[in-house]
Design a protein around this motif. Structure first.
Motif, PDB file in Angstrom:
ATOM      1  N   ARG A 135       0.859  -1.187   0.000  1.00 18.63           N
ATOM      2  CA  ARG A 135       0.000   0.000   0.000  1.00 18.63           C
ATOM      3  C   ARG A 135       0.897   1.238   0.000  1.00 18.63           C
ATOM      4  O   ARG A 135       1.834   1.345   0.798  1.00 18.63           O
ATOM      5  N   LEU A 136       0.606   2.177  -0.882  1.00 21.37           N
ATOM      6  CA  LEU A 136       1.464   3.343  -1.046  1.00 21.37           C
ATOM      7  C   LEU A 136       1.598   4.176   0.220  1.00 21.37           C
ATOM      8  O   LEU A 136       2.634   4.766   0.480  1.00 21.37           O
ATOM      9  N   ASP A 137       0.536   4.240   1.021  1.00 23.30           N
ATOM     10  CA  ASP A 137       0.558   5.119   2.198  1.00 23.30           C
ATOM     11  C   ASP A 137       0.980   4.395   3.468  1.00 23.30           C
ATOM     12  O   ASP A 137       0.833   4.930   4.563  1.00 23.30           O
ATOM     13  N   LEU A 138       1.525   3.175   3.352  1.00 23.41           N
ATOM     14  CA  LEU A 138       1.865   2.403   4.546  1.00 23.41           C
ATOM     15  C   LEU A 138       2.853   3.137   5.442  1.00 23.41           C
ATOM     16  O   LEU A 138       2.671   3.210   6.663  1.00 23.41           O
ATOM     17  N   LEU A 139       3.927   3.682   4.871  1.00 27.95           N
ATOM     18  CA  LEU A 139       4.951   4.315   5.695  1.00 27.95           C
ATOM     19  C   LEU A 139       4.405   5.544   6.417  1.00 27.95           C
ATOM     20  O   LEU A 139       4.879   5.880   7.509  1.00 27.95           O
ATOM     21  N   ASP A 140       3.418   6.216   5.857  1.00 27.71           N
ATOM     22  CA  ASP A 140       2.782   7.334   6.567  1.00 27.71           C
ATOM     23  C   ASP A 140       2.034   6.837   7.801  1.00 27.71           C
ATOM     24  O   ASP A 140       2.027   7.490   8.849  1.00 27.71           O
ATOM     25  N   ARG A 141       1.410   5.659   7.674  1.00 33.96           N
ATOM     26  CA  ARG A 141       0.651   5.118   8.808  1.00 33.96           C
ATOM     27  C   ARG A 141       1.553   4.463   9.836  1.00 33.96           C
ATOM     28  O   ARG A 141       1.279   4.526  11.037  1.00 33.96           O
ATOM     29  N   LEU A 142       2.630   3.818   9.377  1.00 34.13           N
ATOM     30  CA  LEU A 142       3.546   3.179  10.326  1.00 34.13           C
ATOM     31  C   LEU A 142       4.178   4.195  11.273  1.00 34.13           C
ATOM     32  O   LEU A 142       4.516   3.857  12.411  1.00 34.13           O
ATOM     33  N   ARG A 143       4.325   5.411  10.819  1.00 28.29           N
ATOM     34  CA  ARG A 143       4.937   6.451  11.659  1.00 28.29           C
ATOM     35  C   ARG A 143       4.155   6.662  12.953  1.00 28.29           C
ATOM     36  O   ARG A 143       4.721   7.037  13.985  1.00 28.29           O
ATOM     37  N   ARG A 144       2.859   6.386  12.936  1.00 27.82           N
ATOM     38  CA  ARG A 144       2.017   6.618  14.121  1.00 27.82           C
ATOM     39  C   ARG A 144       1.863   5.377  15.003  1.00 27.82           C
ATOM     40  O   ARG A 144       1.215   5.447  16.049  1.00 27.82           O
ATOM     41  N   VAL A 145       2.429   4.250  14.588  1.00 23.58           N
ATOM     42  CA  VAL A 145       2.217   2.999  15.325  1.00 23.58           C
ATOM     43  C   VAL A 145       2.897   3.051  16.688  1.00 23.58           C
ATOM     44  O   VAL A 145       4.086   3.361  16.792  1.00 23.58           O
ATOM     45  N   ARG A 146       2.128   2.746  17.720  1.00 25.00           N
ATOM     46  CA  ARG A 146       2.650   2.667  19.084  1.00 25.00           C
ATOM     47  C   ARG A 146       2.269   1.358  19.763  1.00 25.00           C
ATOM     48  O   ARG A 146       2.622   1.119  20.915  1.00 25.00           O
ATOM     49  N   GLN A 147       1.521   0.494  19.039  1.00 23.69           N
ATOM     50  CA  GLN A 147       1.139  -0.813  19.574  1.00 23.69           C
ATOM     51  C   GLN A 147       1.252  -1.849  18.464  1.00 23.69           C
ATOM     52  O   GLN A 147       0.727  -1.647  17.364  1.00 23.69           O
ATOM     53  N   VAL A 148       1.939  -2.954  18.759  1.00 23.70           N
ATOM     54  CA  VAL A 148       2.097  -4.037  17.789  1.00 23.70           C
ATOM     55  C   VAL A 148       1.492  -5.301  18.377  1.00 23.70           C
ATOM     56  O   VAL A 148       1.850  -5.715  19.492  1.00 23.70           O
ATOM     57  N   PHE A 149       0.581  -5.925  17.632  1.00 17.92           N
ATOM     58  CA  PHE A 149      -0.086  -7.156  18.052  1.00 17.92           C
ATOM     59  C   PHE A 149       0.457  -8.310  17.210  1.00 17.92           C
ATOM     60  O   PHE A 149       0.321  -8.328  15.991  1.00 17.92           O
ATOM     61  N   PHE A 150       1.093  -9.271  17.886  1.00 17.48           N
ATOM     62  CA  PHE A 150       1.613 -10.456  17.213  1.00 17.48           C
ATOM     63  C   PHE A 150       0.696 -11.635  17.480  1.00 17.48           C
ATOM     64  O   PHE A 150       0.329 -11.912  18.626  1.00 17.48           O
ATOM     65  N   ASP A 151       0.323 -12.343  16.411  1.00 16.55           N
ATOM     66  CA  ASP A 151      -0.254 -13.672  16.576  1.00 16.55           C
ATOM     67  C   ASP A 151       0.878 -14.607  17.013  1.00 16.55           C
ATOM     68  O   ASP A 151       2.058 -14.293  16.811  1.00 16.55           O
ATOM     69  N   LYS A 152       0.525 -15.751  17.612  1.00 17.70           N
ATOM     70  CA  LYS A 152       1.584 -16.632  18.102  1.00 17.70           C
ATOM     71  C   LYS A 152       1.961 -17.696  17.080  1.00 17.70           C
ATOM     72  O   LYS A 152       3.016 -17.612  16.453  1.00 17.70           O
ATOM     73  N   THR A 153       1.087 -18.679  16.880  1.00 17.71           N
ATOM     74  CA  THR A 153       1.434 -19.840  16.073  1.00 17.71           C
ATOM     75  C   THR A 153       1.665 -19.454  14.617  1.00 17.71           C
ATOM     76  O   THR A 153       0.773 -18.945  13.947  1.00 17.71           O
ATOM     77  N   GLY A 154       2.886 -19.695  14.132  1.00 16.26           N
ATOM     78  CA  GLY A 154       3.209 -19.403  12.752  1.00 16.26           C
ATOM     79  C   GLY A 154       3.657 -17.977  12.509  1.00 16.26           C
ATOM     80  O   GLY A 154       4.110 -17.652  11.411  1.00 16.26           O
ATOM     81  N   LEU A 187      12.309   3.535  10.139  1.00 15.26           N
ATOM     82  CA  LEU A 187      12.519   4.166   8.842  1.00 15.26           C
ATOM     83  C   LEU A 187      11.359   5.079   8.466  1.00 15.26           C
ATOM     84  O   LEU A 187      11.554   6.101   7.805  1.00 15.26           O
ATOM     85  N   SER A 188      10.143   4.732   8.888  1.00 15.12           N
ATOM     86  CA  SER A 188       8.997   5.594   8.583  1.00 15.12           C
ATOM     87  C   SER A 188       9.144   6.954   9.253  1.00 15.12           C
ATOM     88  O   SER A 188       8.795   7.993   8.659  1.00 15.12           O
ATOM     89  N   ARG A 189       9.685   6.960  10.480  1.00 15.96           N
ATOM     90  CA  ARG A 189       9.890   8.243  11.168  1.00 15.96           C
ATOM     91  C   ARG A 189      11.054   9.012  10.536  1.00 15.96           C
ATOM     92  O   ARG A 189      10.993  10.247  10.408  1.00 15.96           O
ATOM     93  N   ARG A 190      12.074   8.283  10.131  1.00 21.41           N
ATOM     94  CA  ARG A 190      13.203   8.946   9.466  1.00 21.41           C
ATOM     95  C   ARG A 190      12.775   9.514   8.117  1.00 21.41           C
ATOM     96  O   ARG A 190      13.228  10.585   7.698  1.00 21.41           O
ATOM     97  N   LEU A 191      11.916   8.793   7.433  1.00 22.65           N
ATOM     98  CA  LEU A 191      11.408   9.271   6.152  1.00 22.65           C
ATOM     99  C   LEU A 191      10.650  10.572   6.310  1.00 22.65           C
ATOM    100  O   LEU A 191      10.829  11.515   5.529  1.00 22.65           O
TER     101      LEU A 191
END
Length: 809
Positions: free
Chosen positions: A481-500, A730-734
């Motif tokens: 998605r073209l705007d992904l790096l703009d959205r990643l800059r605001r990420v403060r919570q990461v949710f990981f699934d476990k299995t796989g 990198l999103s914040r550096r960008l």
């Protein structure tokens, strides 16, 4: 001898591997099998061709469903001639000349092969072969084993950027011609001495510039008009405005003052630079999307049905009704809740519920939609619901607006400020110079409009994104998605699934070959006979450990092994009864997965199994936490196993949630996001699709099936998850790079406006200043995003990438 401080690289895909890893020196069992296949067939040249780096296979590809292949072959036979058949398929993972060489070489060595045409740009292959001689299913399986999965031809043959490339080429040609005509005036062509030639050159420049506007302008005009209709200011609005105003102003100056007063060369150069920026944007995302197989959606999903007379047919899953009889082969999906009609069987629920252990179902048991059949034989089931009522239908249904994202408010504010600022500056110029006459005032106002064309927005910004995308791609992180790096800059919570996701998914025998210490030859032979005849994940783990220890099982004739769903493996040999069954003394909620081997009821040994964490996940969690990101572990697996994994990863117990349904995951993500758009979901199963939709960003390492990548903003082609922390940083550096470039652009525009208001800005000055400003912002962008990290940071990143832990889950 290697140790933890002396890492090695996977011989197949070059991924860093710690010496103590269960699969060392390989990063996974899939790479071990791929390397063995290439070595056995004398194809080691693959590693020296092209980039020399293979695709991480991610695991065991044996037994992958090939139901999609049958309709393709049947249609090809109808069009075949003289016993020859041509089948066209999409290929996942082609990225260099070595990939093309390997596919063609494997094909040419097979009996009955005729011709293989590979299109690496699209990721498509057309195979021509002798029908009945060439084994297409075996060839597809071999390619999957070395990391090239195949599927039906669903990718678009032509991308949007193909047409954009043509427009760019035409615009470049027009710009060069206009520049040559303009140089004649800059270097001595006097209109008073050669009026005919000067007029001809002027009209030619006006005509060529108009053609450039007609060719390249619509790319930005359509997007700008759409934004205005939505009452929003998109980035294309200032670009479109700059093209129209500079072109219109140049025509007015040409008509009133002559060709030497117009800005035709500046206008065509601006259009070309903007097209370069747009081409870079589209080309990268299309390239990333074409690496993987396309998702056929609900319409492309087929299931085997059994008719009244026992005939078997491939039927669209949308036609499955309550009462439809189904035939499900090992590894295939059960599309609806269905009743098991015959012998009991083990089903994997990891893809639908996150439960990592297989579940045994007896005849008459209700198998949930989304389960995958394990074991060596197909099973018949009866649908208990129509597909429209199935949970799989809800999870696979197209996500509304999957490719439409909200514009970043930053760009909206920037576009607003630019449009207002340019129009105000032009108005000030017009008013300030009105006393010198209307014609002079208009000329100065047009100079203001031309000199403020947004090169930093249209060229340097797309270049910055392209550089960031390239850095992430090198680490196995592919943006969709073209705007992904703009959205990643605001990420403060990461949710990981476990299995796989944080784990490799496949089980490993704890202790490896040491687990067989104390067993005599008869016990090892009986154990090998049993596990070699089973497709159960625990059996495969024991079999791999036996092979690694050198005790390769030899299937003995006359030995009968029974595999009973939920009751393990049974073997009668020479009057002795051997059993490999679940540990009867293990609690139901135990984190430990244990089997016991017994002879005539006497327990000989206890086998323990572990889920290995991905090689760098522990270090990645530490990095994210140090950066102030809250890390969550969410799973449908048992609480004890989730707690064990969270403890190994350093995730607080309050942010480790077990037993979650797909809806529960989505609700948790929504609640924690709270409308701030600061959540990132990483998952690999169909049960993660609702959480993908709820999160601000989503990604997956599950490249073996197109369902989730189609719903994700990015996918990972690496055995680890290390690129995630790199992407956030990198999103914040960008963003910092873009803001700095805009500052330079503001300073340039301020100087240009000052010259224009002073009446000192000529077409020659514009022809010089615009390329210089573009080159300056490009140079600053390259310096910023190509700069190496400090040595200490590089060492820390390497340590994080080499982190490996075992989880008893």
């Amino acid at each position: 001898m290697n140790d933890a401080s002396n890492p090695t690289s996977c011989p197949h895909c070059q991924t860093p591997v710690e010496a103590g890893a269960p699969t060392a020196p390989y990063c996974c069992q899939g790479c071990r099998a791929a390397h063995a296949l290439l070595t056995e067939r004398g194809l080691e040249r693959f590693y020296t061709l092209g980039c020399g780096i293979a695709n991480p296979t991610g695991g065991d590809e044996a037994g992958a469903p090939l139901a999609w292949l049958e309709p393709l072959v049947e249609r090809a036979r109808l069009a075949g001639r003289e016993g020859r058949v041509s089948v066209t398929m999409d290929v996942q993972g082609i990225h260099c000349a070595a990939c093309v060489w390997l596919i063609q070489t494997l094909f040419s060595r097979a009996a009955g092969s005729v011709r293989a045409d590979v299109n690496p740009g699209v990721g498509r292959v057309t195979l021509t072969f002798e029908d009945g001689v060439f084994d297409l299913a075996a060839f597809v399986t071999d390619l999957a084993q070395v990391g090239y999965r195949m599927g039906p031809p669903l990718k678009a043959a032509h991308a949007a950027s193909d047409g954009l490339g043509v427009k760019l080429g035409v615009s470049v040609a027009l710009t060069m011609n206009v520049m040559m005509l303009s140089f004649a005036g800059y270097f001595g062509l006097d209109p008073t001495e050669e009026p005919g030639i000067a007029a001809l050159f002027g009209w030619a420049s006006a005509a060529l510039t108009t053609v450039a506007v007609l060719v390249g302008g619509p790319v930005f005009f359509r997007a700008a008009w759409g934004a205005l209709r939505r009452r929003a200011l998109h980035l294309d609005v200032p670009i479109a405005l700059g093209i129209l105003l500079s072109w219109g102003g140049s025509l007015w100056l040409f008509a009133t003052e002559g060709a030497d007063a117009a800005y035709f060369d500046t206008t065509t150069t601006f259009i070309t630079l903007m097209l370069v920026g747009r081409f870079l944007q589209q080309r990268y995302v299309e390239r990333s999307r074409r690496i993987l197989l396309a998702d056929s959606g609900l319409e492309g999903l087929r299931v085997r049905t059994v008719g009244l007379a026992g005939e078997i047919a491939l039927t669209p899953v949308t036609e499955v009704l309550c009462g439809t009889r189904l035939l499900v082969a090992p590894g295939e999906l059960v599309p609806v809740d269905a009743t098991l009609e015959e012998d009991g069987a083990d089903f994997g629920l990891a893809w639908i519920s996150g439960e990592s252990d297989p579940v045994a179902f007896a005849p008459g048991g209700l198998v949930p939609a989304g389960a995958h059949l394990l074991g060596g034989a197909a099973r018949r089931l009866v649908a208990a619901q129509g597909f429209g009522e199935s949970a799989v239908h809800d999870l696979l249904a197209p996500k509304s607006g999957a490719d439409v994202t909200e514009s970043d408010p930053f760009w909206h504010r920037l576009a607003t400020a630019y449009v207002v600022g340019v129009l105000v500056a032009a108005a000030v110029a017009l008013i300030a110079w009105w006393g010198a006459g209307p014609e002079r005032a208009v000329q100065v106002a047009i100079a203001v409009l031309v000199v403020t064309c947004p090169c930093a927005i249209g060229l340097a910004t797309p270049l910055a994104y392209e550089l960031a995308h390239a850095r992430l791609r090198a680490g196995g992180f592919f943006v969709r998605r073209l705007d992904l790096l703009d959205r990643l800059r605001r990420v403060r919570q990461v949710f990981f699934d476990k299995t796989g996701t944080v784990t490799l998914g496949a089980l490993e025998l704890k202790g490896g070959a040491a687990a067989f210490d104390g067993l005599d030859a008869a016990a090892v032979a009986a154990l090998g006979d049993m596990v070699a005849r089973s497709n159960h994940p625990k059996s495969r783990a024991i079999l791999r450990a036996l092979e690694a220890s050198g005790a390769v099982p030899h299937l003995r004739e006359g030995v009968i092994v029974e595999e009973r769903a939920g009751q393990g493996l049974h073997l009668a040999d020479g009057g002795a009864t051997w059993r490999l069954v679940a540990d009867p003394d293990a609690p139901a909620d135990a984190a430990e997965r244990a089997l016991v081997l017994s002879r005539d009821g006497e327990i000989l040994t206890r086998f323990l199994f572990v889920e290995s964490l991905r090689r760098d996940v522990r270090g990645e969690v530490e990095r994210l936490t140090a950066d102030g990101v809250a890390v969550w572990l969410v799973s449908g697996d048992a609480p004890a196993r989730v707690r064990e994994a969270a403890l190994a990863l350093g995730i607080p117990p309050e942010r480790a949630r077990a037993g979650l349904s797909p809806a529960d995951k989505a609700a948790l993500v929504t609640a924690e996001d709270g409308g701030r758009a600061d959540t990132l979901m990483i998952g690999d199963g169909l049960n993660d699709a609702p959480a993908f939709a709820a999160a601000a960003c989503a990604g997956t390492p599950a490249i073996d099936r197109p369902t989730l990548p189609e719903r994700a903003d990015f996918f990972l082609m690496t055995s680890g998850v290390g690129p995630i922390g790199e992407a956030l940083a990198l999103s914040r550096r960008l963003r910092a790079t873009i803001v700095r470039n805009l500052g330079v652009a503001v300073a340039y525009n301020a100087a240009g406006i000052g010259l224009a208001l002073a009446g000192a800005l000529s077409p020659v000055a514009c022809a010089v200043l615009m390329p210089l400003s573009s080159l300056l912002t490009i140079a600053l962008t390259l310096l910023s995003l190509a700069r190496k990290a400090p040595a200490r940071a590089r060492r820390q990143t390497l340590m994080n990438q080499l982190g490996l832990a075992e989880v008893r889950s």
